[in-house]
Design an enzyme around this catalytic site. Structure first.
Site, PDB file in Angstrom:
ATOM      1  N   HIS A 116      -1.290   4.380  -1.781  1.00 59.87           N
ATOM      2  CA  HIS A 116      -0.734   4.505  -0.434  1.00 59.87           C
ATOM      3  C   HIS A 116      -0.119   5.884  -0.181  1.00 59.87           C
ATOM      4  O   HIS A 116      -0.263   6.443   0.916  1.00 59.87           O
ATOM      5  CB  HIS A 116       0.329   3.419  -0.228  1.00 59.87           C
ATOM      6  CG  HIS A 116       0.603   3.091   1.196  1.00 59.87           C
ATOM      7  ND1 HIS A 116      -0.276   2.401   2.002  1.00 59.87           N
ATOM      8  CD2 HIS A 116       1.676   3.360   1.976  1.00 59.87           C
ATOM      9  CE1 HIS A 116       0.240   2.250   3.205  1.00 59.87           C
ATOM     10  NE2 HIS A 116       1.426   2.839   3.218  1.00 59.87           N
ATOM     11  N   SER A 120       0.003   4.635   7.543  1.00 62.45           N
ATOM     12  CA  SER A 120       0.751   3.416   7.256  1.00 62.45           C
ATOM     13  C   SER A 120       1.312   2.805   8.544  1.00 62.45           C
ATOM     14  O   SER A 120       0.551   2.421   9.424  1.00 62.45           O
ATOM     15  CB  SER A 120       1.850   3.732   6.234  1.00 62.45           C
ATOM     16  OG  SER A 120       2.448   2.573   5.739  1.00 62.45           O
ATOM     17  N   ASP A 167      -4.496   1.009  -3.214  1.00 62.64           N
ATOM     18  CA  ASP A 167      -3.434   0.793  -2.232  1.00 62.64           C
ATOM     19  C   ASP A 167      -3.123  -0.699  -2.159  1.00 62.64           C
ATOM     20  O   ASP A 167      -3.973  -1.493  -1.729  1.00 62.64           O
ATOM     21  CB  ASP A 167      -3.889   1.322  -0.874  1.00 62.64           C
ATOM     22  CG  ASP A 167      -2.762   1.365   0.151  1.00 62.64           C
ATOM     23  OD1 ASP A 167      -1.751   0.655  -0.030  1.00 62.64           O
ATOM     24  OD2 ASP A 167      -2.908   2.105   1.140  1.00 62.64           O
TER      25      ASP A 167
END
Length: 395
Positions: free
Chosen positions: A365, A168, A336
């Site tokens: 995610h 991320s 995601d």
């Protein structure tokens, strides 16, 4: 209005996935080594580094029981966490499920990064965490200073190039840092989970709502500098938000997308460690990326951009500057809503290399760091990628 503003911001974290308060005031964590690594039977040493702009960061070095016996290590690998997380996220599940432990078991020399503002790296040579100047940073500073210093430190100790793993925001930092030749030349290969350089196709409903309401600009106007979900005010706001105002059970999916495979029954345990603080400026920079569809430095506005950058608009981070010779591997998911497939495809089109790809239709995610099946679904492919790049007789 002020409580509503902060309450909606509070939704931008995994903490909102519960319907009662499990966020502890203060920090329950003394050190990552003593709380998560040593109890699992792995050795762990604490290291401290100082960035060029004066922040004190913590790095942990983790070794498996087998490595302790042989005193032999494979190539060094740095794990870089995402937003509102710290190095603990790589160790929150069992040793058979957590990437940090798994890499150590496969002989890697595992190093764990913790960026400024997290509870493991809460320090500066001049400023206190109560000073607004302490929080005057965004992800570009995490890339140019924190990550660059971590890579340099590991490279100097190991006297060899390192493997880099990001998730991320850790991938945003990685992409930005790797456009700098001095950093890229110290990296053997990079593996990026939920890779992000563009955010303009984010479809997470709560994030879209916050961006539409310009909440980042509102918190700046209120004089806030730090986002700390363990403050007494925010703990009370989460409680009040979940007691009749909103349905907290759907928060996580409305922020990240549906997560197929992480163990929701462990959320209370996860919240003993997450979330970690970040800066309002960092959140605002991320919102700029969503609004502008750019991968650029922080936008201060016309006049301050001129003073800071010498141009009216902030300079872009050019993915084309990442060396074509640098091997890359990426894992991303169809569920995601933050690292959207369209944005990932744009990133791939701008990179000079052709990364190896792992696409999992059902992964969201959070699954890439906390899925109970990630060892087989994700991590074994990453390890194969690393092994193909650097042979070692001890593997």
């Amino acid at each position: 209005m002020k409580w509503l503003l902060v309450a909606v911001l509070t939704a931008f974290t995994i903490s909102s996935a519960v319907t009662q308060s499990h966020i502890l005031l203060g920090s329950p964590v003394n050190s990552l080594c003593t709380d998560l690594i040593h109890p699992a039977g792995y050795s762990c040493t604490e290291h401290t580094i100082q960035t060029k702009d004066g922040y004190i960061l913590a790095l942990q070095r983790v070794a498996s029981p087998a490595q302790n016996l042989t005193l032999q290590y494979g190539p060094p690998v740095l794990l870089q966490h995402g937003l509102f997380m710290a190095g603990d996220v790589w160790f929150l599940d069992s040793p058979k499920e957590s990437l940090g432990f798994i890499l150590a078991d496969h002989g890697f020399d595992v190093w764990v990064g913790n960026v400024r503002g997290t509870r493991y790296s809460y320090g500066h040579v001049t400023f206190s965490e109560t000073d607004k100047e302490f929080w005057d940073w965004s992800w570009q500073d995490l890339a140019m200073y924190d990550l660059a210093e971590m890579v340099q430190y590991m490279y100097s100790l190991a006297n060899s190039k390192i493997f880099l793993v990001g998730h991320s925001q850790g991938t945003i930092m990685s992409f930005a840092a790797l456009t700098q030749p001095r950093v890229a030349e110290m990296v053997e290969a990079a593996a990026l989970l939920c890779p992000i350089s563009y955010l303009d196709h984010v479809t997470a409903p709560l994030v879209e709502r916050m961006v539409f309401m310009h909440l980042d600009q509102m918190v700046v106007a209120l004089g806030l500098h730090q986002i700390n979900f363990r403050s007494e005010t925010l703990v009370k706001l989460v409680d009040s938000l979940c007691e009749g105002h909103m349905d907290c059970t759907d928060f996580l999916s409305s922020i990240t997308g549906e997560n197929c495979c992480f163990n929701a029954s462990r959320i209370e345990y996860y919240l003993d460690y997450e979330p970690h603080p970040s800066s309002v400026k960092n959140l605002r920079h991320l919102f700029q990326m969503i609004r502008k569809g750019s991968f650029a430095q922080y936008d201060y506005g016309f006049l301050k951009n001129i003073l800071t950058y010498g141009t009216s608009k902030p300079p872009e981070f050019e993915l084309g500057l990442i060396p074509a010779s640098l091997p890359m591997w990426m894992g991303y998911g169809g569920s995601d809503l933050l690292a959207d497939v369209t944005d990932v495809e744009r990133t791939l089109a701008e990179l000079p290399s052709r990364p190896e790809l792992l696409y999992l239709e059902n992964y969201g995610h959070i699954d890439f760091v906390l899925s109970t099946s990630a060892k087989e679904d994700v991590y074994k492919h990453m390890i194969q990628f690393f092994r193909a790049r650097k042979k070692s007789s001890i593997w």
